[in-house]
Motif scaffolding. Structure first.
Motif, PDB file in Angstrom:
ATOM      1  N   ASP A 236       0.827  -1.226   0.000  1.00 57.00           N
ATOM      2  CA  ASP A 236       0.000   0.000   0.000  1.00 57.00           C
ATOM      3  C   ASP A 236       0.856   1.268   0.000  1.00 57.00           C
ATOM      4  OD1 ASP A 236      -2.236  -1.671   0.165  1.00 57.00           O
ATOM      5  OD2 ASP A 236      -2.165  -1.678   2.362  1.00 57.00           O
ATOM      6  N   ILE A 237       1.992   1.216  -0.683  1.00 56.59           N
ATOM      7  CA  ILE A 237       2.861   2.381  -0.722  1.00 56.59           C
ATOM      8  C   ILE A 237       2.301   3.405  -1.710  1.00 56.59           C
ATOM      9  CG2 ILE A 237       4.386   1.449  -2.521  1.00 56.59           C
ATOM     10  CD1 ILE A 237       6.719   2.767  -1.038  1.00 56.59           C
ATOM     11  N   GLU A 238       2.406   4.677  -1.360  1.00 59.25           N
ATOM     12  CA  GLU A 238       1.971   5.761  -2.240  1.00 59.25           C
ATOM     13  C   GLU A 238       3.186   6.594  -2.614  1.00 59.25           C
ATOM     14  OE1 GLU A 238      -1.152   8.061  -0.446  1.00 59.25           O
ATOM     15  OE2 GLU A 238      -1.916   6.323   0.655  1.00 59.25           O
ATOM     16  N   SER A 239       3.214   7.083  -3.860  1.00 59.81           N
ATOM     17  CA  SER A 239       4.332   7.922  -4.297  1.00 59.81           C
ATOM     18  C   SER A 239       3.809   9.029  -5.199  1.00 59.81           C
ATOM     19  CB  SER A 239       5.389   7.088  -5.034  1.00 59.81           C
ATOM     20  OG  SER A 239       4.866   6.580  -6.239  1.00 59.81           O
ATOM     21  N   TRP A 240       4.499  10.172  -5.162  1.00 57.48           N
ATOM     22  CA  TRP A 240       4.142  11.297  -6.021  1.00 57.48           C
ATOM     23  C   TRP A 240       5.353  12.214  -6.164  1.00 57.48           C
ATOM     24  CZ3 TRP A 240       2.678  10.663  -0.998  1.00 57.48           C
ATOM     25  CH2 TRP A 240       2.995  11.689  -0.088  1.00 57.48           C
ATOM     26  N   GLN A 241       5.272  13.101  -7.145  1.00 61.86           N
ATOM     27  CA  GLN A 241       6.341  14.057  -7.425  1.00 61.86           C
ATOM     28  C   GLN A 241       5.948  15.431  -6.900  1.00 61.86           C
ATOM     29  OE1 GLN A 241       9.334  13.395  -8.963  1.00 61.86           O
ATOM     30  NE2 GLN A 241       8.811  11.206  -9.088  1.00 61.86           N
ATOM     31  N   GLN A 242       6.887  16.089  -6.248  1.00 65.54           N
ATOM     32  CA  GLN A 242       6.629  17.420  -5.717  1.00 65.54           C
ATOM     33  C   GLN A 242       7.948  18.158  -5.547  1.00 65.54           C
ATOM     34  OE1 GLN A 242       4.114  17.475  -2.206  1.00 65.54           O
ATOM     35  NE2 GLN A 242       4.892  19.481  -1.575  1.00 65.54           N
ATOM     36  N   ASN A 243       8.042  19.354  -6.107  1.00 63.07           N
ATOM     37  CA  ASN A 243       9.236  20.193  -6.006  1.00 63.07           C
ATOM     38  C   ASN A 243      10.495  19.484  -6.508  1.00 63.07           C
ATOM     39  OD1 ASN A 243       7.648  22.212  -4.809  1.00 63.07           O
ATOM     40  ND2 ASN A 243       8.037  21.408  -2.751  1.00 63.07           N
ATOM     41  N   GLY A 244      10.338  18.661  -7.543  1.00 54.19           N
ATOM     42  CA  GLY A 244      11.479  17.969  -8.112  1.00 54.19           C
ATOM     43  C   GLY A 244      11.949  16.770  -7.319  1.00 54.19           C
ATOM     44  N   LEU A 245      11.240  16.394  -6.260  1.00 54.14           N
ATOM     45  CA  LEU A 245      11.590  15.238  -5.433  1.00 54.14           C
ATOM     46  C   LEU A 245      10.482  14.200  -5.484  1.00 54.14           C
ATOM     47  CD1 LEU A 245      12.891  17.128  -2.244  1.00 54.14           C
ATOM     48  CD2 LEU A 245      14.249  16.325  -4.189  1.00 54.14           C
ATOM     49  N   THR A 246      10.850  12.965  -5.187  1.00 55.91           N
ATOM     50  CA  THR A 246       9.874  11.888  -5.111  1.00 55.91           C
ATOM     51  C   THR A 246       9.494  11.664  -3.655  1.00 55.91           C
ATOM     52  OG1 THR A 246      10.841  10.825  -7.065  1.00 55.91           O
ATOM     53  CG2 THR A 246       9.391   9.483  -5.684  1.00 55.91           C
TER      54      THR A 246
END
Length: 524
Positions: A236-246
């Motif tokens: 159930d891991i979630e990931s997204w991109q924000q400010n050039g970081l993962t």
């Protein structure tokens, strides 16, 4: 000297009367007191929750304070929980001798005198003065003064007139007068405690100023992840991109041990180096890091040479982090990384208007006397590390700085003239910091292990809007008397700022100065 653990009511507030406070119910919900010795701690631990009234006088311990305890921590009078405190007349005499001057010791002596004056204002000294009369509700004991001479003679002949020997004879006399009561000498002086033990007199160190009993337990800012991390936390891991970081949101049993702004890393099949941004129960949010080991991300020509240096640069270059503490042995790059990040954010991004550097002026050897010149000229001999690192940053650092056609290793597009760099760097003395406010400054506190917790508080509270404070030090190189690894101001701030969203800490592990320096650190 200054207290490492200020009481919840450090600013004494005069009471209407000591007797009126003594009659108040003691079932307050104040935080449990911080006992000053191990014996007091063992007694206080079992009674902190159940205590609703004062202990009978016969059950209280009597702690005889040496002068150096009061000079080290003026609030030590109120740190003995439900037990009594005894002040010999010679201690008052020594306090009187120490009260003149502008040093920290003189200020502490005057503060102790003020506390004593306020405590005895409306109390009967012969019956003992309640210690909670100034608002210290966790001090349930009484303060006793020596009101008559003691005729007890020590079993060993010691020089007459020496203050330490007078105190020892008083402790010996008190034990003879009250054989059924536990009477303990409290002193910061090791030799004083040794003499007391040789005379079969109980003696202990003052421990209330210790943040940690063992420096190995100090927070180091980084945690290696176990081999089965992804097995237990990959569901159930979630990931997204924000400010050039993962960013990742992970769930699992280890998340409860994470601390905000702590760095975590995993070197297995799926390597990870991230910073904890949120930690709530069994869920945590991790953000990947900017790779400062790559030349394209160099900071003023400097790149990270190991994992911890990369962690440090992520803290130093993050505008959301207002306070950074860096610990490490000699040659780990603390000053170089900090100065490089300060120059980059002052000249390139214009985030700060100037760099201010200060440090404790504690000599390693004999003092060479007064130094001539202005404040900055007097401080320059203490700033050898600044000059060394400015030279490295100005001329380039080998492979980490691109060279121009002149072949001298300098990148003039990133290195302004030295006089321009120096114009934006101010060297200040600790003595003139009180009352100041720094706006949009990059403040570096070097050799912070030699500062007391009170001095550290004075410096950090100078920060105004837009100011970043960086504390550098090595707690194994403390030169200030009565400061230890457990009671240093640097240890204090690392422990107190742990987990605050706008503070970060990292302990640099590997030396990068030279193979000679690395070998000397291990072998000598």
């Amino acid at each position: 000297m200054a207290p490492a653990r200020p009481a919840a009511t450090a600013d004494a507030k005069p009471a209407a009367s000591a007797q009126a406070r003594a009659k108040k119910p003691e079932a307050d919900k104040a935080e449990a007191p911080q006992p000053a010795t191990r014996q007091a701690a063992s007694t206080a631990a079992g009674k902190a929750k159940a205590r609703t009234r004062r202990l009978p006088a016969a059950q209280r311990k009597l702690f005889v304070l040496d002068t150096n305890v009061l000079l080290h921590d003026p609030t030590s009078l109120f740190r003995f929980a439900e037990h009594d405190v005894f002040l010999p007349m010679i201690v008052l005499e020594e306090l009187d001798h120490q009260k003149k001057g502008m040093s920290e010791v003189a200020r502490n002596a005057r503060q102790v005198s003020r506390y004593l004056d306020e405590l005895i204002a409306t109390a009967d000294i012969s019956k003992g003065v309640p210690l909670d009369g100034l608002g210290h509700s966790d001090a349930l004991g009484a303060l006793h003064f020596q009101t008559r001479a003691t005729n007890a003679h020590l079993p060993v002949e010691l020089p007459i007139g020496k203050a330490d020997n007078v105190i020892l004879s008083i402790v010996h006399g008190l034990r003879q007068e009250s054989p059924g009561r536990e009477i303990i000498l409290v002193s910061k002086d090791i030799n004083m405690r040794l003499k007391a033990r040789a005379l079969n007199l109980p003696a202990e160190d003052y421990l209330s100023d210790h943040v940690l009993d063992d420096s190995d337990l100090l927070y180091d800012g980084a945690m290696p992840l176990p081999d089965n991390f992804w097995v237990k936390h990959g569901k159930d891991i979630e990931s997204w991109q924000q400010n050039g970081l993962t960013w990742y949101r992970v769930r699992g049993p280890l998340c409860g041990q994470f601390i905000v702004n702590e760095f975590v890393y995993y070197d297995g099949d799926m390597p990870l180096a991230a910073q904890v941004r949120e930690a709530t129960g069994k869920s945590a949010v991790l953000a990947t890091l900017r790779d400062f080991s790559h030349s394209k991300n160099s900071v003023w020509g400097i790149t990270a040479r190991n994992r911890e240096q990369n962690f440090a640069l992520n803290l130093l270059m993050n505008p959301e982090i207002d306070f950074v503490s860096l610990l490490g042995q000699a040659g780990t790059g603390k000053t170089l990384l900090t100065l490089a990040s300060g120059l980059a954010q002052t000249f390139e991004t214009k985030r700060y208007t100037e760099i201010i550097i200060t440090r404790a002026t504690v000599p390693v050897g004999d003092d060479i006397g007064f130094l001539p010149g202005t404040e900055e000229e007097k401080m320059l001999p203490w700033m050898g590390a600044l000059e060394d690192n400015l030279e490295v940053l100005h001329q380039g650092s080998g492979n980490t700085v691109s060279t121009s056609n002149n072949g001298n290793g300098q990148d003039w597009s990133k290195s302004p003239a030295m006089d321009l760099i120096r114009s934006r760097i101010k060297v200040k003395s600790l003595n003139f910091m009180r009352g100041r406010t720094f706006l949009n400054k990059f403040l570096i506190i070097d050799e912070a292990q030699n500062l007391t917790p009170k001095q550290m508080k004075t410096l950090i509270t100078r920060a105004g809007p837009g100011t970043k404070i960086v504390c550098l030090g090595n707690i194994s190189q403390i030169d200030t008397p009565y400061l230890t690894e457990g009671s240093s101001g640097l240890t204090y701030v690392v422990d107190r700022f742990k987990g605050w969203p706008h503070a970060g800490h990292i302990t640099l592990q590997r030396g990068e100065r030279s193979r000679l320096a690395d070998y000397a650190s291990d072998a000598l």
